[in-house]
Design an enzyme around this catalytic site. Structure first.
Site, PDB file in Angstrom:
ATOM      1  N   HIS A 121      -5.226 -32.784 -95.988  1.00  0.00           N
ATOM      2  CA  HIS A 121      -5.284 -32.370 -94.576  1.00  0.00           C
ATOM      3  C   HIS A 121      -6.567 -32.940 -93.984  1.00  0.00           C
ATOM      4  O   HIS A 121      -7.667 -32.520 -94.354  1.00  0.00           O
ATOM      5  CB  HIS A 121      -5.282 -30.848 -94.482  1.00  0.00           C
ATOM      6  CG  HIS A 121      -5.130 -30.326 -93.068  1.00  0.00           C
ATOM      7  ND1 HIS A 121      -5.899 -30.763 -92.024  1.00  0.00           N
ATOM      8  CD2 HIS A 121      -4.285 -29.396 -92.535  1.00  0.00           C
ATOM      9  CE1 HIS A 121      -5.557 -30.130 -90.919  1.00  0.00           C
ATOM     10  NE2 HIS A 121      -4.572 -29.301 -91.199  1.00  0.00           N
ATOM     11  N   SER A 122      -6.440 -33.888 -93.071  1.00  0.00           N
ATOM     12  CA  SER A 122      -7.637 -34.510 -92.493  1.00  0.00           C
ATOM     13  C   SER A 122      -8.215 -33.647 -91.387  1.00  0.00           C
ATOM     14  O   SER A 122      -7.627 -32.640 -90.979  1.00  0.00           O
ATOM     15  CB  SER A 122      -7.293 -35.896 -91.933  1.00  0.00           C
ATOM     16  OG  SER A 122      -6.657 -35.778 -90.678  1.00  0.00           O
TER      17      SER A 122
END
Length: 965
Positions: free
Chosen positions: A809-810
């Site tokens: 998850h950026s």
């Protein structure tokens, strides 16, 4: 047989043999049933009965009880014949014991006789219905047998006639029996979960030991039954209370009381037991309402993607401050029943469909509940016994809440985010809550808080202690998996697991409650506080078992110190101790949120990722409360938390009994939730792996209902083998201390890696897999400005081939530098793997532009699942070294704010196949084919075509895409 030595003409002779022969015949035939099966089974089918699901001879060389008596002919038949013969002496034994112990006006002998009868029937159940016949019913009946063994064992000791030898044997055998359960469970876990060769053999020895000890315990009745010449005649007068022992009766009675922890020492009264049950259930309701507030508040900033204004409702718990208004305090004290009934609005809230209105109803319930409990504690503070009962109800109610949440996979069944469609028991819980309140408030209210005792000590210090205590109890102990996930660090498993070891937390809480009422002088010392501080430090700083052991020490300390701290606070001004205390608690809750949500709140960066500060502050607040207690002790010869009057009451035996019942219920749920190891991929015949990525928005749907059931249904119908879940860390107060992955993994038959734990300050990343997770590492990617980006790098055993899966998850759109650094980190991480790989991710980038070209690059070696799909922004699936066969996007319905993306891959079956996969030209990889050319097992389900089902359908392309390679 011997003739009667008594010529009582009024007593009729039923049988002419001595009563002890009932015991001896029961013992002999029961042992013969098991021993004959063991001998015959070992002689005829030795290698078959020592084999289990993982290993056989020589790793395993001694058979378990179930394998011996239930799997093979003729040993199964021989066992059943003898166990049927055993039933006659068994029923006679229970009947004789009742005749021996029954006294006019006593209820306990009847209760023990009933438990003995039920125990006998369940024994017949699990011995005649073997695990081979029906595994579920075998386990249910086995658990029931063990549950009813507890009252039978303790009751037999408590009712034991004055026979020193019999009492001694019963104590030793009962201790050995229950002590054996601990290594039994340990080695079963070693076998079932860790698959240790030889562990099942050691488990089998402990299992046979339980059989030996169980039968031996009942054999002791032979020392008592020799008083009967016939079943209905007492030839020595023992049943009338005569003492044939050389040891004084008073000494023996003390031995019996000690052996049963005093639970049965003062008799049993149903009305008293109902009072305690109602108190504890009302305490459970308080914690249920309080812990639900954070979840329903969180819904609004979640959907607003920022501060919504509704967060102010967390301050409803400071309502006890209103007790500082004399007229209002008098009104509440005189109308406590009405106040507590109004607090049940927090349970009725589930009937309100609109999320905003439901939030306000819950907020009202929290306010009135805190107000009512503070008033009741203050009112009862002048009566030591009643005060202790209320405090224990509050603390044990928390433990009951943890038990209920474990049984419902970390959701509370009476929360307002639950309803019948997702497993809620709201209606049942509400009815029981009303009944509990009516009984809880049936005594006339007292007028407390005016004694000289109430004026001693510091009200401010007491309020600080209450604030720290309630935050600690809520944040760490409102769910048994919270501390376990704090110390979780991936595969291989090197520490506790939530659905296996959660009872350790309950056991530690139980030990703390017992210590708090039995050893208050020990609990209220700086030494005990030091132990709690060390436990908090270990939990914060270390992983695996060391960190969890620290957590257990902290759990025991918190529940122990809760009793004197709350008791002391009740004797002071409730407006300050509870009003200010809950205000401090609320600030700690905000602190607890801001360490993660620093990007969305004012001043957030100041406390970014400082869980250590939270723990230090929490322990300092509790230390302030302890300082007040110790200063009071210095001024008094007696301990404030344990008034003399409290120890003279009988309520503690009921509270100890309630603790025992809750522990047994937890263990029953534990057995039912034990990993089934049914991890089967959907299409092994095609060497297919179906992988998905889904941002689940903290498991709250658009209408504020918990969404686990709906997620489960979609994942099952899409036949997903591996899925990455994002925004999945719910182990915070504001999210209800929940864990969606437990339900999904156990219901779908999948391994689970929770990812970076709740003390790692991320929004969460989790991995569920039908394939064994051989190794996993957790990564916190560079995030100099914005929120921390979590990633999981896991290696799976997929049909004998090692495949790496990355879940990532950026950072947010607002922080471009963070996202650039994170893309470079992930590209290097993926490129470091020489194995076939899949990335299941949330990238926040446009296809073919910007950071996309870092993720899909020569550095990473990864390919896009479909680079022509230009409608993406967040979710992406990348791969290498696998044969991509299909890709689909499935609409979310109202479950979350993000679709579920799914791709199908075929794992190379040989080195040549793998080599051709790696070297295949791009044109071949990207060639699409119609569905008719794809084998049936590799197709996506047709049920989601067109309008789909339940709001789920193939969208964007309106159908799945298939590829030739």
């Amino acid at each position: 047989m011997a003739a009667s030595r008594y010529k009582d003409k009024d007593a009729g002779v039923v049988l002419s043999f001595n009563g002890q022969w009932v015991s001896w015949s029961h013992t002999a035939v029961a042992y013969l049933a098991f021993l004959s099966a063991l001998i015959v089974g070992s002689a005829l089918h030795y290698h078959k009965i020592v084999r289990n699901e993982w290993f056989g001879y020589p790793d395993e060389w001694f058979p378990s009880v179930s394998a011996t008596i239930g799997d093979r002919y003729p040993e199964r038949s021989i066992f059943m014949i003898f166990i049927a013969i055993t039933s006659g002496p068994r029923f006679a034994l229970v009947g004789l014991w009742y005749l021996l112990t029954a006294k006019p006006g006593r209820t306990l002998p009847k209760a023990i006789a009933i438990s003995g009868l039920i125990r006998t029937l369940t024994c017949g159940g699990w011995t005649y219905i073997t695990s081979t016949d029906d595994h579920d019913w075998h386990d249910i009946l086995m658990i029931s047998y063990i549950v009813f063994t507890i009252p039978w064992t303790t009751g037999c000791i408590a009712l034991s006639p004055p026979n020193a030898k019999a009492i001694k044997y019963r104590k030793y055998l009962a201790s050995a029996f229950f002590g054996t359960l601990v290594p039994l469970v340990y080695f079963f876990i070693q076998h079932k979960v860790h698959r240790v060769p030889g562990a099942y053999t050691i488990y089998a020895f402990f299992e046979w030991s339980l059989i030996i000890l169980d039968i031996a315990f009942d054999a002791v009745t032979a020392l008592d039954f020799d008083t009967f010449e016939v079943v209905v005649r007492d030839v020595k007068g023992a049943s009338m209370g005569a003492n044939q022992s050389s040891v004084p009766t008073a000494v023996l009675e003390k031995e019996k009381e000690k052996a049963t922890a005093g639970v049965f020492s003062a008799g049993f009264r149903l009305d008293e037991a109902l009072d305690i049950a109602a108190d504890i259930y009302h305490g459970f309701v308080f914690w249920s309402i309080l812990t639900s507030l954070g979840v329903v508040v969180w819904y609004f900033p979640l959907w607003h993607m920022g501060i919504s204004g509704f967060e102010a409702l967390i301050m409803t718990s400071v309502a006890p401050a209103l007790l500082g208004i004399r007229s209002l305090r008098s009104l509440v004290l005189k109308n406590q029943r009405l106040t507590h009934l109004l607090s049940l609005a927090g349970l009725v809230a589930y009937l309100v469909e609109d999320p905003t209105r439901r939030l306000f109803v819950v907020g009202f319930g929290v306010a009135v509940s805190c107000l009512g409990w503070a008033a009741t504690l203050s009112s009862d503070s002048v009566h030591p016994a009643r005060l202790e009962m209320r405090v224990l109800a509050w603390v044990i109610g928390l433990l009951m809440s943890s038990v209920a949440k474990f049984a419902w996979y970390t959701n509370n069944p009476i929360w307002p985010i639950m309803h019948a469609a997702n497993g809620g028991w709201n209606g049942t819980g509400l009815v029981l809550a009303v009944l509990a309140v009516l009984r809880f408030t049936r005594r006339a209210p007292l007028q407390g808080g005016n004694s000289s005792e109430a004026k001693s000590g510091s009200t401010l210090l007491s309020a600080l202690g209450i604030g720290g205590l309630f935050f600690a109890l809520h944040s760490l102990l409102s769910d048994t998996s919270t501390m376990i996930l704090w110390v979780w660090d991936g595969y291989p498993i090197r520490g506790p697991v939530s659905n296996v070891h959660g009872w350790y937390t309950v056991a530690a809480m139980t030990a703390g409650v017992v210590a708090g009422i039995s050893r208050p002088a020990l609990v209220t010392t700086w030494t005990a506080y030091g132990v709690g501080c060390v436990g908090a430090a270990l939990l914060t700083l270390y992983h695996h078992w060391l960190g969890y052991c620290g957590g257990l020490a902290l759990a025991a300390y918190l529940t122990a110190i809760a009793i004197p701290l709350i008791s002391s606070a009740a004797k002071k001004s409730p407006a300050v101790t509870f009003g200010l205390g809950f205000l401090i608690y609320n600030f700690m809750v905000l602190f607890h949120v801001w360490v993660v949500a620093y990007a969305f709140v004012p001043g957030g960066p100041l406390v970014r990722e400082r869980t250590d500060w939270i723990m230090i502050t929490m322990m300092l607040l509790i230390g302030a409360g302890l300082l007040d207690l110790i200063s009071q002790q210095a001024k008094s010869a007696r301990v404030q938390a344990a008034p003399r009057g409290a120890t003279k009451t009988n309520h503690r035996k009921y509270h100890l009994g309630a603790l025992a019942v809750l522990n047994v219920l937890f263990l029953c749920a534990n057995v039912l939730r034990f990993p089934a190891n049914d991890y089967k991929p959907y299409h092994a015949e095609n060497r297919l792996i179906t992988a998905g990525i889904w941002t689940i928005h903290f498991s709250l749907d658009n209408d504020m209902w918990s969404s686990e059931y709906r997620m489960r249904d979609l994942l099952k119908e899409l036949e997903v083998d591996v899925v990455g879940l994002l925004e999945s860390d719910l182990q915070h107060i504001i999210m209800g201390n929940r864990d969606t992955t437990q339900f999904l993994a156990e219901d779908l038959g999948m391994y689970v890696d929770y990812g970076p734990g709740p003390n790692k300050h991320t929004w969460g990343a989790a991995l569920l897999s039908k394939f064994p997770i051989l190794n996993s590492t957790h990564h916190l990617l560079p995030s100099p400005v914005g929120e921390l980006a979590p990633a999981i790098h896991a290696t799976l055993d997929v049909y004998g081939t090692l495949v790496d899966v990355f879940v990532f998850h950026s950072g947010q759109e607002e922080d471009p530098e963070d996202r650039r650094l994170q893309s470079e980190y992930m590209a290097r991480l993926m490129g470091s793997s020489p194995r076939p790989s899949i990335l299941l991710s949330y990238l926040v980038t446009t296809p073919l532009q910007g950071n996309y070209n870092t993720y899909v690059s020569a550095t990473s070696g990864m390919h896009d699942v479909d680079e022509t799909d230009d409608d993406r922004w967040c979710e992406y699936i990348l791969f290498k070294g696998l044969r991509r066969t299909g890709y689909a996007r499935v609409s979310r319905s109202t479950i979350t704010d993000t679709e579920l993306q799914v791709a199908k891959f075929v794992v190379p079956a040989s080195e040549d196949d793998a080599a051709s996969t790696w070297s295949a030209p791009k044109a071949l990889r990207d060639r699409r084919v119609p569905e008719e050319e794809v084998p049936e097992g590799m197709r996506f389900p047709a049920m989601f075509r067109g309008e789909g089902v339940r709001g789920h359908r193939y969208h964007v392309f309106d159908e799945p895409r298939y590829y030739a390679f």
